[in-house]
Structures are given as structure tokens and as C-alpha cells.
Design a protein around this motif. Structure first.
Motif, PDB file in Angstrom:
ATOM      1  N   GLY A   8      42.638 -57.311  18.050  1.00  0.00           N
ATOM      2  CA  GLY A   8      41.462 -56.470  18.073  1.00  0.00           C
ATOM      3  C   GLY A   8      40.955 -56.182  16.675  1.00  0.00           C
ATOM      4  N   TYR A   9      40.314 -55.050  16.521  1.00  0.00           N
ATOM      5  CA  TYR A   9      39.751 -54.669  15.215  1.00  0.00           C
ATOM      6  C   TYR A   9      40.836 -54.218  14.245  1.00  0.00           C
ATOM      7  CZ  TYR A   9      37.111 -51.979  11.752  1.00  0.00           C
ATOM      8  OH  TYR A   9      36.605 -51.494  10.574  1.00  0.00           O
ATOM      9  N   ALA A  10      41.798 -53.421  14.741  1.00  0.00           N
ATOM     10  CA  ALA A  10      42.800 -52.825  13.856  1.00  0.00           C
ATOM     11  C   ALA A  10      44.199 -53.380  14.057  1.00  0.00           C
ATOM     12  CB  ALA A  10      42.821 -51.307  14.063  1.00  0.00           C
TER      13      ALA A  10
ATOM     14  N   ALA B  90      45.980 -50.467  18.865  1.00  0.00           N
ATOM     15  CA  ALA B  90      45.959 -49.696  17.619  1.00  0.00           C
ATOM     16  C   ALA B  90      44.525 -49.583  17.113  1.00  0.00           C
ATOM     17  CB  ALA B  90      46.843 -50.364  16.567  1.00  0.00           C
ATOM     18  N   GLU B  91      43.578 -49.503  18.045  1.00  0.00           N
ATOM     19  CA  GLU B  91      42.171 -49.498  17.674  1.00  0.00           C
ATOM     20  C   GLU B  91      41.728 -48.125  17.154  1.00  0.00           C
ATOM     21  OE1 GLU B  91      40.379 -52.953  18.217  1.00  0.00           O
ATOM     22  OE2 GLU B  91      42.469 -52.712  17.613  1.00  0.00           O
ATOM     23  N   THR B  92      40.514 -48.059  16.665  1.00  0.00           N
ATOM     24  CA  THR B  92      39.989 -46.841  16.057  1.00  0.00           C
ATOM     25  C   THR B  92      39.853 -45.719  17.088  1.00  0.00           C
ATOM     26  OG1 THR B  92      38.714 -48.219  14.530  1.00  0.00           O
ATOM     27  CG2 THR B  92      38.126 -45.883  14.655  1.00  0.00           C
ATOM     28  N   PRO B  93      40.484 -44.547  16.834  1.00  0.00           N
ATOM     29  CA  PRO B  93      40.351 -43.430  17.773  1.00  0.00           C
ATOM     30  C   PRO B  93      38.887 -43.064  18.011  1.00  0.00           C
ATOM     31  CG  PRO B  93      42.081 -42.985  16.172  1.00  0.00           C
ATOM     32  CD  PRO B  93      41.394 -44.241  15.711  1.00  0.00           C
ATOM     33  N   GLY B  94      38.566 -42.820  19.274  1.00  0.00           N
ATOM     34  CA  GLY B  94      37.206 -42.446  19.629  1.00  0.00           C
ATOM     35  C   GLY B  94      36.267 -43.616  19.807  1.00  0.00           C
TER      36      GLY B  94
ATOM     37  N   PHE C  54      28.496 -59.015  29.822  1.00  0.00           N
ATOM     38  CA  PHE C  54      29.232 -57.757  29.760  1.00  0.00           C
ATOM     39  C   PHE C  54      28.699 -56.821  28.673  1.00  0.00           C
ATOM     40  CE2 PHE C  54      32.084 -60.811  31.698  1.00  0.00           C
ATOM     41  CZ  PHE C  54      32.563 -60.110  32.797  1.00  0.00           C
ATOM     42  N   ASP C  55      28.660 -55.542  29.022  1.00  0.00           N
ATOM     43  CA  ASP C  55      28.359 -54.514  28.037  1.00  0.00           C
ATOM     44  C   ASP C  55      29.554 -54.362  27.106  1.00  0.00           C
ATOM     45  OD1 ASP C  55      25.815 -53.750  29.068  1.00  0.00           O
ATOM     46  OD2 ASP C  55      26.836 -52.669  30.686  1.00  0.00           O
ATOM     47  N   GLN C  56      29.339 -53.719  25.985  1.00  0.00           N
ATOM     48  CA  GLN C  56      30.443 -53.458  25.067  1.00  0.00           C
ATOM     49  C   GLN C  56      30.787 -51.980  25.077  1.00  0.00           C
ATOM     50  OE1 GLN C  56      28.371 -54.526  21.307  1.00  0.00           O
ATOM     51  NE2 GLN C  56      28.911 -52.447  20.643  1.00  0.00           N
ATOM     52  N   ILE C  57      31.967 -51.664  24.576  1.00  0.00           N
ATOM     53  CA  ILE C  57      32.319 -50.275  24.329  1.00  0.00           C
ATOM     54  C   ILE C  57      31.481 -49.829  23.135  1.00  0.00           C
ATOM     55  CG2 ILE C  57      34.159 -48.688  23.690  1.00  0.00           C
ATOM     56  CD1 ILE C  57      36.137 -50.756  24.827  1.00  0.00           C
ATOM     57  N   ALA C  58      30.804 -48.711  23.245  1.00  0.00           N
ATOM     58  CA  ALA C  58      29.919 -48.254  22.172  1.00  0.00           C
ATOM     59  C   ALA C  58      30.679 -48.142  20.850  1.00  0.00           C
ATOM     60  CB  ALA C  58      29.310 -46.899  22.537  1.00  0.00           C
ATOM     61  N   GLY C  59      30.162 -48.805  19.829  1.00  0.00           N
ATOM     62  CA  GLY C  59      30.762 -48.740  18.505  1.00  0.00           C
ATOM     63  C   GLY C  59      32.007 -49.578  18.337  1.00  0.00           C
ATOM     64  N   ALA C  60      32.301 -50.445  19.290  1.00  0.00           N
ATOM     65  CA  ALA C  60      33.553 -51.224  19.229  1.00  0.00           C
ATOM     66  C   ALA C  60      33.295 -52.672  19.656  1.00  0.00           C
ATOM     67  CB  ALA C  60      34.611 -50.581  20.121  1.00  0.00           C
ATOM     68  N   THR C  61      32.430 -53.336  18.917  1.00  0.00           N
ATOM     69  CA  THR C  61      32.067 -54.715  19.259  1.00  0.00           C
ATOM     70  C   THR C  61      33.261 -55.654  19.189  1.00  0.00           C
ATOM     71  OG1 THR C  61      29.823 -54.363  18.430  1.00  0.00           O
ATOM     72  CG2 THR C  61      30.549 -56.631  18.667  1.00  0.00           C
TER      73      THR C  61
ATOM     74  N   ARG D 271      34.835 -57.727  22.313  1.00  0.00           N
ATOM     75  CA  ARG D 271      34.900 -59.201  22.331  1.00  0.00           C
ATOM     76  C   ARG D 271      36.333 -59.681  22.558  1.00  0.00           C
ATOM     77  NH1 ARG D 271      31.135 -59.562  17.481  1.00  0.00           N
ATOM     78  NH2 ARG D 271      29.102 -60.143  18.341  1.00  0.00           N
ATOM     79  N   ALA D 272      37.283 -59.044  21.873  1.00  0.00           N
ATOM     80  CA  ALA D 272      38.683 -59.463  21.989  1.00  0.00           C
ATOM     81  C   ALA D 272      39.180 -59.348  23.420  1.00  0.00           C
ATOM     82  CB  ALA D 272      39.551 -58.627  21.049  1.00  0.00           C
ATOM     83  N   VAL D 273      38.871 -58.245  24.071  1.00  0.00           N
ATOM     84  CA  VAL D 273      39.327 -58.035  25.450  1.00  0.00           C
ATOM     85  C   VAL D 273      38.651 -59.021  26.397  1.00  0.00           C
ATOM     86  CG1 VAL D 273      39.352 -56.407  27.377  1.00  0.00           C
ATOM     87  CG2 VAL D 273      39.922 -55.620  25.069  1.00  0.00           C
ATOM     88  N   ILE D 274      37.350 -59.198  26.275  1.00  0.00           N
ATOM     89  CA  ILE D 274      36.636 -60.144  27.141  1.00  0.00           C
ATOM     90  C   ILE D 274      37.218 -61.547  26.981  1.00  0.00           C
ATOM     91  CG2 ILE D 274      34.419 -61.300  27.527  1.00  0.00           C
ATOM     92  CD1 ILE D 274      33.095 -58.606  26.766  1.00  0.00           C
ATOM     93  N   ASN D 275      37.445 -61.960  25.750  1.00  0.00           N
ATOM     94  CA  ASN D 275      37.989 -63.298  25.515  1.00  0.00           C
ATOM     95  C   ASN D 275      39.397 -63.450  26.085  1.00  0.00           C
ATOM     96  OD1 ASN D 275      35.695 -64.225  24.182  1.00  0.00           O
ATOM     97  ND2 ASN D 275      36.442 -63.623  22.161  1.00  0.00           N
ATOM     98  N   ALA D 276      40.216 -62.401  25.967  1.00  0.00           N
ATOM     99  CA  ALA D 276      41.576 -62.467  26.499  1.00  0.00           C
ATOM    100  C   ALA D 276      41.564 -62.546  28.022  1.00  0.00           C
ATOM    101  CB  ALA D 276      42.381 -61.259  26.032  1.00  0.00           C
TER     102      ALA D 276
END
Length: 203
Positions: free
Chosen positions: A97-99, A123-127, A165-172, A176-181
Motif C-alpha cells: 500500500g502507501y505506507a 499500516a496505512e495513514t490514519p484517517g 470502482f470509487d476510491q477511498i477519499a484521500g487514499a488513491t 489501487r493496491a486493494v483493487i489490484n490485489a
């Protein structure tokens, strides 16, 4: 009682105490392990409809060949059965993912339809991206009922990437990582359907 006798008695009592503690721990260990397995089972299997299986899927892991996929790695698989017949395949997937790494549990019925997706570790960004860990999770529920026959491979992407698919706001990146997995897991299921559904669990 002289000093030497007192020391010997204390040493004997300590040894007896340690021995009793060890025996009590050994006696309780199977019960503790069983309770932990039950907790783990509830945490993982709450992804499945209760009436979709009657076995203990986590006690029969599947051997996964060629588990390094385009965007993720499959860690392990399980098969749920009902009245002796395969009903659901569970794939535990790890992606970046991102983090850091994200671990997902992906449930697919024997016809290749997604029953659900659950985040096990992240371990992604809180919020922001960390919201994928919420359970139940409205964003992850968008995958339920989807399959490769319903959505073409090109549709497994964010709307901003011409997908469905829509994305989680602020978490592109997380989205993407979840959709691809999830897409990887569906492809893997389609390509290994016979061994996942009918093959023998790993002994």
C-alpha cells in the motif's frame, strides 16, 4: 534448623513451585491454544455467511502454486465446504500500500464470485487509507458479488483510471493496491479453479 538445612528447604520448595507451575502451564496449553484458534477463526471466518460452510476451513490449508502474482502475493488458501461439497475458497493476499504491506482475506465462491474482502493487517495513514481496516467496511463491500465474468479485466481499476470502482477519499494508492490485489485473486482462482475447489488440502 541450621542455615544449610534452611537453604536446602527453600531450594526444594522453589523447585516444587516451579515444577507445579510448569505442569499447570503444560496442562493448560492445549486449552489456551484451542481458545486462540477459536478467536482467530471468528476473526477470519466472519467474512463468510454462516450457512455457507460446516467444516473448519482454517484447519485445512491449501497448497498454492505460483503464488507470486502481478500486484500481490498469495500467502495461503483455505477451502470451506458444506455437506462435504466445496462452497468457498479463502485466499490470504499481501500487497504493498502507501505506507507498507496490506494483508487481505478474499472469499470467492465456487463459481468465481466474490463473497467479501476483509483487511487483516495494514499500516496505512490514519484517517485515510487506514479506513480499509474498519469492519464492516462499506468500501470493501463494493466488491461483493463481483466476478471476472461480470466485470472485464480493464474494469478492475479506479474510475479515475477508467475502471469501475470509487476510491477511498484521500487514499488513491491504498485503493489501487486493494483493487489490484482483489483482481489478482480472482484471476488466480480462475486459473487454478480445479486445484482450489477439488484438490486435496495440504497435509
Amino acid at each position: 534448623m541450621n542455615r544449610t538445612s534452611s537453604v536446602a528447604m527453600l531450594a526444594l520448595l522453589a523447585a516444587v513451585g516451579i515444577g507445579a507451575t510448569y505442569l499447570a502451564h503444560q496442562a493448560a496449553a492445549p486449552r489456551i491454544a484451542a481458545e486462540q484458534r477459536l478467536i482467530d477463526s471468528r476473526s477470519l471466518l466472519d467474512l463468510l455467511p454462516p450457512d455457507s460452510y460446516d467444516n473448519q476451513p482454517l484447519e485445512q490449508p491449501l497448497t498454492l502454486d505460483n503464488n507470486l502474482l502481478a500486484n500481490s502475493t498469495l500467502l495461503i488458501g483455505y477451502r470451506a465446504t458444506k455437506a462435504g461439497q466445496p462452497s468457498v475458497v479463502l485466499l490470504r493476499s499481501q500487497t504493498l500500500g502507501y505506507a507498507g504491506s496490506i494483508e487481505l482475506l478474499i472469499a470467492i465462491d465456487v463459481n468465481g464470485k466474490l463473497l467479501g474482502v476483509k483487511t487483516l493487517k495494514q499500516a496505512e495513514t490514519p484517517g485515510l487509507g487506514a479506513r480499509i481496516a474498519d469492519w464492516p467496511n462499506s468500501w470493501l463491500q463494493a466488491f461483493s458479488g463481483k466476478s471476472r465474468t461480470e466485470i472485464a479485466d480493464s474494469g478492475w481499476a479506479l474510475k479515475k483510471d477508467q475502471g469501475q470502482f470509487d476510491q477511498i477519499a484521500g487514499a488513491t494508492i491504498t485503493s489501487r493496491a486493494v483493487i489490484n490485489a482483489v483482481h489478482d485473486a480472482l484471476r488466480y482462482f480462475d486459473e487454478h479453479r480445479q486445484s482450489l475447489v477439488e484438490g486435496s488440502p495440504h497435509e
